[in-house]
Design a protein around this motif. Structure first.
Motif, short mmCIF file in Angstrom:
data_model
loop_
_atom_site.label_atom_id
_atom_site.label_comp_id
_atom_site.label_asym_id
_atom_site.label_seq_id
_atom_site.Cartn_x
_atom_site.Cartn_y
_atom_site.Cartn_z
N THR A 89 -1.59 -3.57 6.47
CA THR A 89 -2.85 -4.24 6.80
C THR A 89 -2.96 -5.58 6.09
OG1 THR A 89 -5.26 -4.07 6.73
CG2 THR A 89 -4.06 -3.05 4.92
N THR A 90 -3.62 -6.54 6.75
CA THR A 90 -3.88 -7.82 6.13
C THR A 90 -5.36 -7.96 5.79
OG1 THR A 90 -4.21 -8.90 8.28
CG2 THR A 90 -1.97 -8.92 7.37
N MET A 91 -6.09 -6.86 5.84
CA MET A 91 -7.52 -6.93 5.54
C MET A 91 -7.76 -7.19 4.07
SD MET A 91 -9.37 -4.04 7.89
CE MET A 91 -8.41 -2.68 7.32
N CYS A 92 -8.71 -8.03 3.78
CA CYS A 92 -9.08 -8.27 2.39
C CYS A 92 -9.95 -7.12 1.89
CB CYS A 92 -9.81 -9.60 2.25
SG CYS A 92 -11.45 -9.64 3.03
N GLY A 93 -10.25 -7.10 0.60
CA GLY A 93 -10.98 -5.99 0.00
C GLY A 93 -12.31 -5.70 0.66
N GLU A 94 -13.06 -6.75 1.00
CA GLU A 94 -14.37 -6.54 1.60
C GLU A 94 -14.25 -5.92 2.99
OE1 GLU A 94 -13.49 -9.12 -0.13
OE2 GLU A 94 -14.90 -8.98 -1.81
N ARG A 95 -13.27 -6.37 3.75
CA ARG A 95 -13.08 -5.81 5.09
C ARG A 95 -12.59 -4.37 5.01
NH1 ARG A 95 -9.32 -9.56 8.39
NH2 ARG A 95 -9.84 -8.09 10.06
N LEU A 96 -11.74 -4.09 4.04
CA LEU A 96 -11.31 -2.71 3.82
C LEU A 96 -12.51 -1.82 3.51
CD1 LEU A 96 -8.08 -3.11 1.64
CD2 LEU A 96 -8.21 -1.99 3.87
N TYR A 97 -13.38 -2.31 2.65
CA TYR A 97 -14.54 -1.52 2.27
C TYR A 97 -15.44 -1.26 3.47
CZ TYR A 97 -18.68 0.07 -0.21
OH TYR A 97 -19.75 0.81 -0.64
N ARG A 98 -15.64 -2.26 4.30
CA ARG A 98 -16.47 -2.07 5.50
C ARG A 98 -15.84 -1.04 6.43
NH1 ARG A 98 -17.17 -7.75 5.04
NH2 ARG A 98 -15.61 -8.15 6.66
N ALA A 99 -14.52 -1.10 6.58
CA ALA A 99 -13.84 -0.13 7.44
C ALA A 99 -13.96 1.28 6.88
CB ALA A 99 -12.36 -0.52 7.60
N GLN A 100 -13.79 1.42 5.56
CA GLN A 100 -13.96 2.72 4.93
C GLN A 100 -15.37 3.25 5.17
OE1 GLN A 100 -12.98 2.80 0.77
NE2 GLN A 100 -10.99 1.85 1.06
N SER A 101 -16.35 2.38 5.01
CA SER A 101 -17.75 2.79 5.19
C SER A 101 -18.00 3.24 6.62
CB SER A 101 -18.67 1.62 4.82
OG SER A 101 -18.50 1.24 3.46
N ASP A 102 -17.39 2.55 7.59
CA ASP A 102 -17.55 2.95 8.99
C ASP A 102 -16.99 4.34 9.22
OD1 ASP A 102 -18.76 0.56 9.64
OD2 ASP A 102 -16.93 -0.36 10.45
N VAL A 103 -15.83 4.62 8.63
CA VAL A 103 -15.22 5.96 8.77
C VAL A 103 -16.13 7.02 8.17
CG1 VAL A 103 -13.30 7.43 8.08
CG2 VAL A 103 -12.85 5.11 8.88
N ILE A 104 -16.66 6.77 6.99
CA ILE A 104 -17.55 7.73 6.32
C ILE A 104 -18.77 8.01 7.18
CG2 ILE A 104 -19.12 7.99 4.36
CD1 ILE A 104 -16.96 6.58 2.65
N ARG A 105 -19.37 6.98 7.75
CA ARG A 105 -20.56 7.18 8.60
C ARG A 105 -20.21 7.97 9.85
NH1 ARG A 105 -21.11 1.51 7.47
NH2 ARG A 105 -22.58 1.17 5.75
N LYS A 106 -19.05 7.69 10.45
CA LYS A 106 -18.65 8.40 11.66
C LYS A 106 -18.39 9.88 11.36
CE LYS A 106 -16.69 4.45 14.15
NZ LYS A 106 -17.60 4.54 15.31
N ILE A 107 -17.79 10.16 10.20
CA ILE A 107 -17.56 11.55 9.80
C ILE A 107 -18.88 12.29 9.70
CG2 ILE A 107 -16.89 12.98 7.81
CD1 ILE A 107 -14.53 11.07 7.42
N CYS A 108 -19.87 11.64 9.11
CA CYS A 108 -21.17 12.29 8.95
C CYS A 108 -21.88 12.52 10.28
CB CYS A 108 -22.06 11.45 8.03
SG CYS A 108 -21.49 11.40 6.33
N GLU A 109 -21.58 11.69 11.25
CA GLU A 109 -22.16 11.88 12.57
C GLU A 109 -21.60 13.15 13.23
OE1 GLU A 109 -21.31 8.37 14.76
OE2 GLU A 109 -22.69 7.10 13.60
N MET A 110 -20.41 13.58 12.79
CA MET A 110 -19.77 14.75 13.39
C MET A 110 -20.32 16.06 12.85
SD MET A 110 -15.78 13.57 13.83
CE MET A 110 -15.47 13.47 12.07
N GLY A 111 -21.00 16.02 11.70
CA GLY A 111 -21.56 17.26 11.16
C GLY A 111 -21.65 17.26 9.65
#
Length: 222
Positions: A89-111
């Protein structure tokens, strides 16, 4: 409220997030809480797997690994697109953090689930079913556990490792959240995991989560 009620109406959408000092048993206790309640469990490895299944790069949870991004590396990545030698990946730290946060939110939407680390208490701060926990313990106690599980060979090495990992986690958390890692006011429950057996720590977290959800349900229904 009984444990069984957790998986019914009052617990709908609940997520328990666990922050922890290194060696305080966060993963083990988190797994026990999830197993007790019959809900999903996610740590770095499982978050990475989930990211891959959602179309994200699984590397987003490995590349940062709860370490504050290097300002110099982030600048190079952001301006010149220079990739980390160890990751595709060429994502910088802030973009990585945003992507991680998106995954966490999507997981919570599943249950309902338990999530360990990754500033999940901050990412999910608006979540109506959030129960945030922070586990800590005296460093000598943590050092003994670190040696027992094979992450260090001596107590002195374990203490050095714990201090380094705690520093990394604190730096990462404070940088991305604007809060202070481990400060009691940031969590619903803080617990010294060395003061009682892990099974009792699990009992306390489950009981607290049930009581908090029951209280929240009562307020919403009043």
């Amino acid at each position: 409220m009984s444990e069984n009620m957790f998986s019914e109406g009052n617990g709908a959408g609940c997520v328990i997030v666990i922050g922890r000092q290194f060696g305080s048993g966060g993963r083990k206790i988190g797994k026990a809480v999830a197993a007790r309640l019959g809900i999903g469990y996610y740590d770095k490895e499982l978050l990475s797997e989930a990211a891959g299944s959602m179309g994200f790069s699984p590397d987003i949870f490995v590349a940062a690994d709860e370490k504050r991004p290097s300002p110099f590396r982030s600048l190079l990545q952001g301006v010149y697109g220079i990739a980390d030698n160890f990751h595709t990946t060429t994502m910088c730290g802030e973009r990585l953090y945003r992507a991680q946060s998106d995954v966490i939110r999507k997981i919570c939407e599943m249950g309902r689930c338990v999530i360990v680390g990754r500033t999940a208490d901050y990412v999910l701060r608006e979540h109506p079913g959030l129960v945030s926990v922070f586990l800590h313990a005296p460093i000598e106690s943590r050092a003994r556990k670190i040696v027992e599980r094979g992450d260090a060979t001596t107590i002195d090495q374990a203490i050095d490792l714990a201090r380094k990992r705690d520093h990394d986690r604190e730096d990462y958390y404070n940088y991305f959240t604007g809060r202070h890692w481990g400060e009691a006011s940031n969590y619903h429950l803080t617990l010294d995991s060395s003061s009682l057996p892990e099974e009792r720590a699990t009992d306390i977290i489950v009981a607290f989560a049930n009581a908090r959800l029951d209280n929240s349900h009562g307020k919403n229904g009043s």
